[in-house]
Design a protein around this motif. Structure first.
Motif, PDB file in Angstrom:
ATOM      1  N   MET A 158       0.828  -1.199   0.000  1.00  0.00           N
ATOM      2  CA  MET A 158       0.000   0.000   0.000  1.00  0.00           C
ATOM      3  C   MET A 158       0.864   1.252   0.000  1.00  0.00           C
ATOM      4  O   MET A 158       1.907   1.306   0.664  1.00  0.00           O
ATOM      5  N   SER A 159       0.410   2.266  -0.745  1.00  0.00           N
ATOM      6  CA  SER A 159       1.011   3.589  -0.647  1.00  0.00           C
ATOM      7  C   SER A 159      -0.099   4.594  -0.396  1.00  0.00           C
ATOM      8  O   SER A 159      -1.217   4.440  -0.898  1.00  0.00           O
ATOM      9  N   CYS A 160       0.197   5.601   0.410  1.00  0.00           N
ATOM     10  CA  CYS A 160      -0.788   6.646   0.706  1.00  0.00           C
ATOM     11  C   CYS A 160      -0.041   7.860   1.239  1.00  0.00           C
ATOM     12  O   CYS A 160       1.114   7.770   1.677  1.00  0.00           O
ATOM     13  N   PHE A 161      -0.703   9.004   1.209  1.00  0.00           N
ATOM     14  CA  PHE A 161      -0.050  10.259   1.579  1.00  0.00           C
ATOM     15  C   PHE A 161      -0.107  10.495   3.090  1.00  0.00           C
ATOM     16  O   PHE A 161      -1.149  10.273   3.725  1.00  0.00           O
ATOM     17  N   PRO A 162       0.988  10.975   3.678  1.00  0.00           N
ATOM     18  CA  PRO A 162       1.076  11.161   5.128  1.00  0.00           C
ATOM     19  C   PRO A 162       0.499  12.497   5.582  1.00  0.00           C
ATOM     20  O   PRO A 162       0.208  13.386   4.776  1.00  0.00           O
ATOM     21  N   ASP A 163       0.382  12.624   6.898  1.00  0.00           N
ATOM     22  CA  ASP A 163      -0.187  13.846   7.476  1.00  0.00           C
ATOM     23  C   ASP A 163       0.876  14.835   7.929  1.00  0.00           C
ATOM     24  O   ASP A 163       0.554  15.856   8.543  1.00  0.00           O
ATOM     25  N   ASP A 164       2.145  14.559   7.635  1.00  0.00           N
ATOM     26  CA  ASP A 164       3.220  15.442   8.090  1.00  0.00           C
ATOM     27  C   ASP A 164       4.084  15.938   6.941  1.00  0.00           C
ATOM     28  O   ASP A 164       5.246  16.296   7.119  1.00  0.00           O
ATOM     29  N   SER A 165       3.506  15.979   5.725  1.00  0.00           N
ATOM     30  CA  SER A 165       4.254  16.422   4.555  1.00  0.00           C
ATOM     31  C   SER A 165       4.012  17.900   4.303  1.00  0.00           C
ATOM     32  O   SER A 165       2.918  18.413   4.584  1.00  0.00           O
ATOM     33  N   PRO A 166       4.993  18.630   3.753  1.00  0.00           N
ATOM     34  CA  PRO A 166       4.751  20.023   3.368  1.00  0.00           C
ATOM     35  C   PRO A 166       3.614  20.173   2.364  1.00  0.00           C
ATOM     36  O   PRO A 166       3.001  21.232   2.268  1.00  0.00           O
ATOM     37  N   THR A 167       3.335  19.115   1.615  1.00  0.00           N
ATOM     38  CA  THR A 167       2.268  19.162   0.618  1.00  0.00           C
ATOM     39  C   THR A 167       0.989  18.496   1.140  1.00  0.00           C
ATOM     40  O   THR A 167       0.188  17.975   0.362  1.00  0.00           O
ATOM     41  N   VAL A 168       0.788  18.537   2.453  1.00  0.00           N
ATOM     42  CA  VAL A 168      -0.368  17.861   3.040  1.00  0.00           C
ATOM     43  C   VAL A 168      -1.680  18.387   2.469  1.00  0.00           C
ATOM     44  O   VAL A 168      -2.672  17.655   2.368  1.00  0.00           O
ATOM     45  N   SER A 169      -1.727  19.652   2.058  1.00  0.00           N
ATOM     46  CA  SER A 169      -2.978  20.210   1.542  1.00  0.00           C
ATOM     47  C   SER A 169      -3.327  19.674   0.156  1.00  0.00           C
ATOM     48  O   SER A 169      -4.415  19.939  -0.352  1.00  0.00           O
ATOM     49  N   LEU A 170      -2.425  18.908  -0.471  1.00  0.00           N
ATOM     50  CA  LEU A 170      -2.753  18.242  -1.726  1.00  0.00           C
ATOM     51  C   LEU A 170      -3.421  16.891  -1.486  1.00  0.00           C
ATOM     52  O   LEU A 170      -3.765  16.191  -2.439  1.00  0.00           O
ATOM     53  N   THR A 171      -3.594  16.520  -0.222  1.00  0.00           N
ATOM     54  CA  THR A 171      -4.115  15.219   0.160  1.00  0.00           C
ATOM     55  C   THR A 171      -5.534  15.343   0.690  1.00  0.00           C
ATOM     56  O   THR A 171      -5.774  16.123   1.610  1.00  0.00           O
TER      57      THR A 171
END
Length: 247
Positions: A158-171
Motif C-alpha cells: 500500500m502507498s498513501c499520503f502522510p499527514d506530516d508532509s509540506p504538501t499535506v494540503s494536496l491530500t
C-alpha cells in the motif's frame, strides 16, 4: 475550494467525482485538466522495484487501478492481475492500455469499500494512492474489504499520503503512522515494511498550481521534471490460521 488554512485540502474531497475526473477531466468546479495528476502513463517506480525484488506473487489485485498502468506492468511481468476501480471511464482507459501492450488483465468496475465476490482470492493486493482518498468511514470499510479478499499468508502493498508532509494540503484525507499501524493489527496482520519514500506524479492542474503557489508550498521534482511527493509505503502479511501472534 478550501479556505486559507494551509493544511486544509486545496479541493474539497467530498466534491470530487472520480468518474467525471476520468471522463472529462473535471477535478472540481473551475479546475479542468487533460488528465489526472496521478496518471503518469507508467507504473510507479517504487512498485517496479518491489516487483523486481520478488515480493509480488500469485494472483494479484490492483484496487483503485485508475487507468491501469501498474496492472498492465505487472501483467507484462507474467502475473495474473485483476484491476478494479469505481470509475467506468478509468476501466475503459485501462482496458485500452492493456490491449496496446498486448497483455491480459481482468478489469472491472467495483467499489473499493465493498469488493463483494472477491473474498479470499488474492495472494498479493496492491492499494496505490487510494487510502487517502477515502473518508474515515469509507477507509474502515475499505480496510475490512482488503482483509476479506486477501488470502491467508497473502501480502498487501500500500502507498498513501502522510499527514506530516509540506504538501499535506494536496491530500484529501492524510494519514498518520499510528493510524496505519492500528489498521493492520496483529495477530491478523504483520507489518513488514512501513516507511516514507517519494512517489512520482504528473502535472498539477493550473488552478491547483496557483493555489499551491499562493500558500507558499514548495514542490519537489525529479531530474526528468516529474513531481515527487512524500508517501507511506506499507507492506503487510496476513496471518495463516493457527499462526497466532506474529513478531
Amino acid at each position: 475550494m478550501a479556505g486559507n488554512d494551509k493544511t486544509a485540502p486545496l479541493v474539497d474531497p467530498a466534491a470530487v467525482d472520480f468518474e467525471k475526473v476520468y471522463r472529462d477531466g473535471t477535478l472540481a468546479d473551475g479546475i479542468a485538466m487533460d488528465k489526472p495528476p496521478w496518471d503518469t502513463g507508467a507504473p510507479e517506480p517504487i512498485l517496479v522495484r518491489i516487483e523486481q525484488a520478488g515480493r509480488i506473487s500469485g494472483e494479484v489485485l490492483d484496487i483503485g487501478c485508475g487507468p491501469g498502468d501498474n496492472a498492465v506492468y505487472l501483467a507484462s511481468r507474467g502475473h495474473a492481475v485483476t484491476g478494479l476501480d469505481v470509475s467506468p471511464s478509468a476501466i475503459e482507459q485501462a482496458r485500452s492500455r492493456a490491449a496496446a501492450q498486448h497483455v491480459r488483465v481482468e478489469f472491472a468496475v467495483a467499489d473499493a469499500t465493498d469488493l463483494a465476490g472477491y473474498d479470499n482470492r488474492f495472494d498479493t493486493v496492491i492499494s496505490s494512492l487510494l487510502l487517502h482518498c477515502l473518508d474515515p468511514q469509507q477507509r474502515s470499510a475499505h480496510l475490512a474489504a482488503l482483509t476479506r479478499v486477501t488470502k491467508p499468508g497473502g501480502r498487501l502493498i500500500m502507498s498513501c499520503f502522510p499527514d506530516d508532509s509540506p504538501t499535506v494540503s494536496l491530500t484529501p484525507y492524510p494519514i498518520g503512522e499510528a493510524e496505519l499501524r492500528r489498521s493492520f493489527p496483529p495477530p491478523e496482520w504483520a507489518i513488514t515494511t512501513l516507511r516514507q519514500d517519494r512517489i512520482t506524479g504528473g502535472t498539477l492542474p493550473e488552478g491547483v498550481l496557483d493555489l499551491v503557489h499562493d500558500r507558499g508550498i514548495q514542490l519537489e521534482y525529479d531530474a526528468n521534471g516529474a513531481l515527487l511527493m512524500a508517501a507511506w509505503i506499507l507492506e503487510a502479511e496476513k496471518a495463516r490460521p493457527g499462526e497466532g501472534t506474529r513478531p
